[in-house]
Design a protein around this motif. Sequence first.
Motif, PDB file in Angstrom:
ATOM      1  N   HIS A   1       0.958  -1.196  -0.030  1.00 55.70           N
ATOM      2  CA  HIS A   1       0.133  -0.119   0.089  1.00 55.70           C
ATOM      3  C   HIS A   1       0.984   1.226   0.041  1.00 55.70           C
ATOM      4  N   ALA A   2       0.456   2.203  -0.795  1.00 56.61           N
ATOM      5  CA  ALA A   2       1.255   3.636  -0.820  1.00 56.61           C
ATOM      6  C   ALA A   2       0.381   4.686  -0.928  1.00 56.61           C
TER       7      ALA A   2
ATOM      8  N   LEU B   1       5.023  -3.840 -13.927  1.00 57.69           N
ATOM      9  CA  LEU B   1       4.522  -2.864 -13.267  1.00 57.69           C
ATOM     10  C   LEU B   1       5.309  -1.679 -13.551  1.00 57.69           C
ATOM     11  N   LEU B   2       6.492  -1.805 -13.753  1.00 59.57           N
ATOM     12  CA  LEU B   2       7.402  -0.591 -13.992  1.00 59.57           C
ATOM     13  C   LEU B   2       7.084  -0.121 -15.411  1.00 59.57           C
ATOM     14  N   GLU B   3       6.329  -0.656 -16.181  1.00 55.24           N
ATOM     15  CA  GLU B   3       5.853  -0.173 -17.491  1.00 55.24           C
ATOM     16  C   GLU B   3       4.605   1.084 -17.471  1.00 55.24           C
TER      17      GLU B   3
ATOM     18  N   ALA C   1       3.891   1.654  -4.351  1.00 53.42           N
ATOM     19  CA  ALA C   1       3.243   0.429  -3.867  1.00 53.42           C
ATOM     20  C   ALA C   1       4.018  -0.670  -4.350  1.00 53.42           C
ATOM     21  N   LEU C   2       4.831  -0.759  -5.610  1.00 47.42           N
ATOM     22  CA  LEU C   2       5.359  -1.885  -5.986  1.00 47.42           C
ATOM     23  C   LEU C   2       6.626  -1.767  -5.290  1.00 47.42           C
TER      24      LEU C   2
ATOM     25  N   VAL D   1      10.477  -3.984  -1.100  1.00 49.02           N
ATOM     26  CA  VAL D   1      11.025  -3.969   0.118  1.00 49.02           C
ATOM     27  C   VAL D   1      10.647  -5.167   1.301  1.00 49.02           C
ATOM     28  N   ALA D   2       9.246  -5.403   1.316  1.00 50.39           N
ATOM     29  CA  ALA D   2       8.928  -6.649   2.066  1.00 50.39           C
ATOM     30  C   ALA D   2       9.358  -7.675   1.920  1.00 50.39           C
TER      31      ALA D   2
END
Length: 146
Positions: free
Chosen positions: A47-48, A101-103, A134-135, A140-141
Amino acid sequence: MGDSFDAFVENLQEQIFDETREAFGEAGFQRWRNPLYRGPMDAPDSHARVTGECGDTMEIFLKFENDRVCDAAYLTDGCGSSTVCGSFAAEMAIGRTPDELLEITGDAILEKIGRFPEEDHHCAFLAAETLQEALNQYMVAGQKLK
Ligand code: FES
């Protein structure tokens, strides 16, 4: 009196719909009327929340399965444009791997919507930035679990 007031309201609503359809195009207009993927989401994997320079806040929630987004949602306290952008960002995220998702950039969101008011392009960039954050949280998690 009642009838003419109802007619006034109906006309006003039609006018707003016409102006919104003109500004966003048909796809954006439909999404504005029916903002799919509006959150919040229970127990997301990431979540961001990002506040843009305009002062509006966008939130993106992601759930992953087998390292692909299986569900996505957004929330915003911003304008109709940010609602449309958050909704399309969430839709575009579903089914994607972290690399894919980076796209999803602000330009990619704008391209997906098709037509969008020039002065509101920053709403798409806010949605993309929040999605990327969020990505980032997800990555990181994942690192912490290793
Ligand atoms: Fe702030 Fe749209 S005006 S996000």
